[in-house]
Design a protein around this motif. Structure first.
Motif, short mmCIF file in Angstrom:
data_model
loop_
_atom_site.label_atom_id
_atom_site.label_comp_id
_atom_site.label_asym_id
_atom_site.label_seq_id
_atom_site.Cartn_x
_atom_site.Cartn_y
_atom_site.Cartn_z
N ASN A 12 0.70 -1.19 0.02
CA ASN A 12 -0.15 0.02 -0.13
C ASN A 12 0.72 1.26 -0.20
O ASN A 12 0.10 2.19 0.18
N ILE A 13 2.01 1.22 -0.10
CA ILE A 13 2.88 2.30 -0.83
C ILE A 13 2.30 2.58 -2.24
O ILE A 13 2.42 3.81 -2.86
N GLY A 14 1.77 1.44 -2.85
CA GLY A 14 1.30 1.60 -4.33
C GLY A 14 0.32 2.87 -4.58
O GLY A 14 0.92 3.59 -5.46
N PRO A 15 -0.66 3.45 -3.85
CA PRO A 15 -1.49 4.23 -3.81
C PRO A 15 -0.58 5.77 -3.98
O PRO A 15 -0.75 6.50 -4.87
N VAL A 16 0.43 5.69 -3.13
CA VAL A 16 1.42 7.02 -3.49
C VAL A 16 1.75 7.18 -4.71
O VAL A 16 2.13 8.03 -5.47
N LEU A 17 2.47 5.93 -5.25
CA LEU A 17 3.09 6.08 -6.37
C LEU A 17 2.05 6.11 -7.70
O LEU A 17 2.38 6.62 -8.52
N ILE A 18 0.81 5.53 -7.19
CA ILE A 18 -0.16 5.85 -8.39
C ILE A 18 -0.45 7.33 -8.23
O ILE A 18 -0.63 8.02 -9.66
N ALA A 19 -0.44 7.93 -7.48
CA ALA A 19 -0.78 9.47 -7.30
C ALA A 19 0.36 10.27 -8.20
O ALA A 19 0.20 11.12 -9.08
N ARG A 42 -14.52 6.41 -13.50
CA ARG A 42 -15.38 7.51 -12.94
C ARG A 42 -14.67 8.56 -12.03
O ARG A 42 -15.25 9.24 -11.40
N THR A 43 -13.36 8.31 -11.94
CA THR A 43 -12.69 9.20 -10.81
C THR A 43 -11.14 9.12 -11.36
O THR A 43 -10.69 8.41 -12.40
N THR A 44 -10.21 9.91 -10.57
CA THR A 44 -8.87 9.77 -11.16
C THR A 44 -8.04 8.73 -10.51
O THR A 44 -8.69 8.00 -9.60
N ALA A 45 -7.01 8.43 -11.06
CA ALA A 45 -6.09 7.22 -10.71
C ALA A 45 -5.71 7.56 -9.14
O ALA A 45 -5.77 6.51 -8.49
N GLY A 46 -5.29 8.71 -8.91
CA GLY A 46 -4.87 9.22 -7.48
C GLY A 46 -5.85 8.81 -6.41
O GLY A 46 -5.88 8.31 -5.40
N LYS A 47 -7.15 9.30 -6.87
CA LYS A 47 -8.56 9.14 -5.86
C LYS A 47 -8.74 7.52 -5.70
O LYS A 47 -8.92 7.10 -4.59
N MET A 48 -8.75 6.96 -6.85
CA MET A 48 -8.95 5.45 -6.68
C MET A 48 -7.91 4.74 -5.88
O MET A 48 -8.16 3.93 -5.17
N GLY A 49 -6.48 5.25 -6.15
CA GLY A 49 -5.59 4.49 -5.14
C GLY A 49 -6.05 4.75 -3.59
O GLY A 49 -5.50 3.69 -3.02
N ALA A 50 -6.32 5.88 -3.38
CA ALA A 50 -6.44 6.17 -1.82
C ALA A 50 -7.32 5.30 -1.19
O ALA A 50 -7.50 5.07 0.03
N THR A 51 -8.35 4.82 -2.15
CA THR A 51 -9.51 4.11 -1.32
C THR A 51 -8.87 2.70 -0.69
O THR A 51 -9.53 2.02 0.05
N THR A 52 -7.88 2.07 -1.29
CA THR A 52 -7.11 0.85 -0.98
C THR A 52 -6.14 1.32 0.57
O THR A 52 -5.74 0.19 1.11
#
Length: 286
Positions: A109-116, A244-254
């Motif tokens: 779950n470092i992944g969402p930061v990298l996604i953003a 339906r949203t940005t990659a960064g926001k979706m990453g944050a859901t995880t």
């Protein structure tokens, strides 16, 4: 897909519900992988999961007459298929041979930061200052987890590095997938991405056959579960919400995934990460 007849608030609620399904099923995947790793090698487990997922997705795709994705979707499908469905799953499975499910979830779950970060660069979603600060804190947390596991031997450090590799390939796969969803439906992009990942993992076919023959039926059913629910269903609901949203926001859901994984692993596997590992995981999420 035509959405003009539905108010934006309802679209948002549906996307949020889809993301919630994804988060719950992906959390269960960390626990299922850890359990199945007793009987299956990383590549064989990835291939078995992808074969089951591809079979379900193909049946649904054919039943719905989904058609082939347009040409513009294919670069993203190929990228996400190789990086996310293929390399990510092998790296994560290998990592969970070496570290417990909760530790793996915190590192991935470092992944969402990298996604953003990648979304800001590749998809032009912007670079908030807090994102850059968050990256520094997350990597500090990963370092703490690595130090906490170093006393357990070389294998555990390898597990940390493999989970970090999984985080990188996960992030890159999401950023590849986002543009593909402008040219294809969630079902199309997920189905063909899963098929690409299956082809990438075909070199492990012989190992999979041998290990299925030796594994107890419950372990094989676990692999099927991973393919049907955390792969076929959860990746489709993810793609639906991502469109339906940005990659960064979706990453944050995880970000809720590690907490769910720790609870599930504690209840089902009797695994609880050490205090220093938990502290590093909290830094990763901070």
């Amino acid at each position: 897909m035509e959405q003009t007849a539905t108010p934006d608030s309802q679209i948002d609620r549906r996307a949020l519900f889809a993301a919630a399904i994804t988060v719950l099923l992906w959390a269960s995947a960390f626990v299922a992988i850890r359990d199945a790793a007793q009987y299956f090698g990383p590549g064989a487990l990835a291939l078995g999961r992808l074969l089951a997922g591809s079979a379900v997705l193909l049946v649904i795709w054919l039943a719905r007459g989904g058609g082939l994705p347009s040409r513009g979707a294919w670069p993203g499908i190929l990228g996400s298929g190789v990086l996310w469905f293929g390399l990510y799953m092998v790296a994560l499975n290998w990592g969970e041979h070496e570290v417990d499910a909760g530790t793996a979830a915190m590192l991935v779950n470092i992944g969402p930061v990298l996604i953003a970060l990648l979304g800001g660069w590749v998809l032009r979603e912007g670079f908030p200052r807090r994102l850059l600060a968050g990256m520094a804190v997350s990597f500090a947390g990963a370092a703490v987890v690595g130090v906490s596991m170093s006393g357990a031997g070389r294998a555990s450090v390898l597990g940390v590095l493999l989970c970090l590799l999984a985080a990188v390939t996960y992030a890159a796969g999401v950023v590849c997938q986002k543009p593909a969803l402008r040219h294809g439906s969630a079902l199309q992009v997920t189905t063909f991405g899963c098929l690409v990942g299956t082809v990438v993992c075909l070199p492990f076919a012989g190992q999979l056959v041998e290990q299925v023959a030796a594994a107890p039926p419950a372990a094989t059913l676990n692999v099927v579960y991973l393919g049907v629910f955390p792969t076929a269903l959860a990746f489709t609901t993810w793609a639906y919400a991502l469109a339906r949203t940005t990659a960064g926001k979706m990453g944050a859901t995880t970000y809720v995934v590690p907490a769910l994984v720790v609870l599930m692993a504690w209840a089902l596997l009797g695994e609880v990460p050490g205090w220093l590992t938990l502290a590093g995981g909290l830094l990763c999420l901070a």
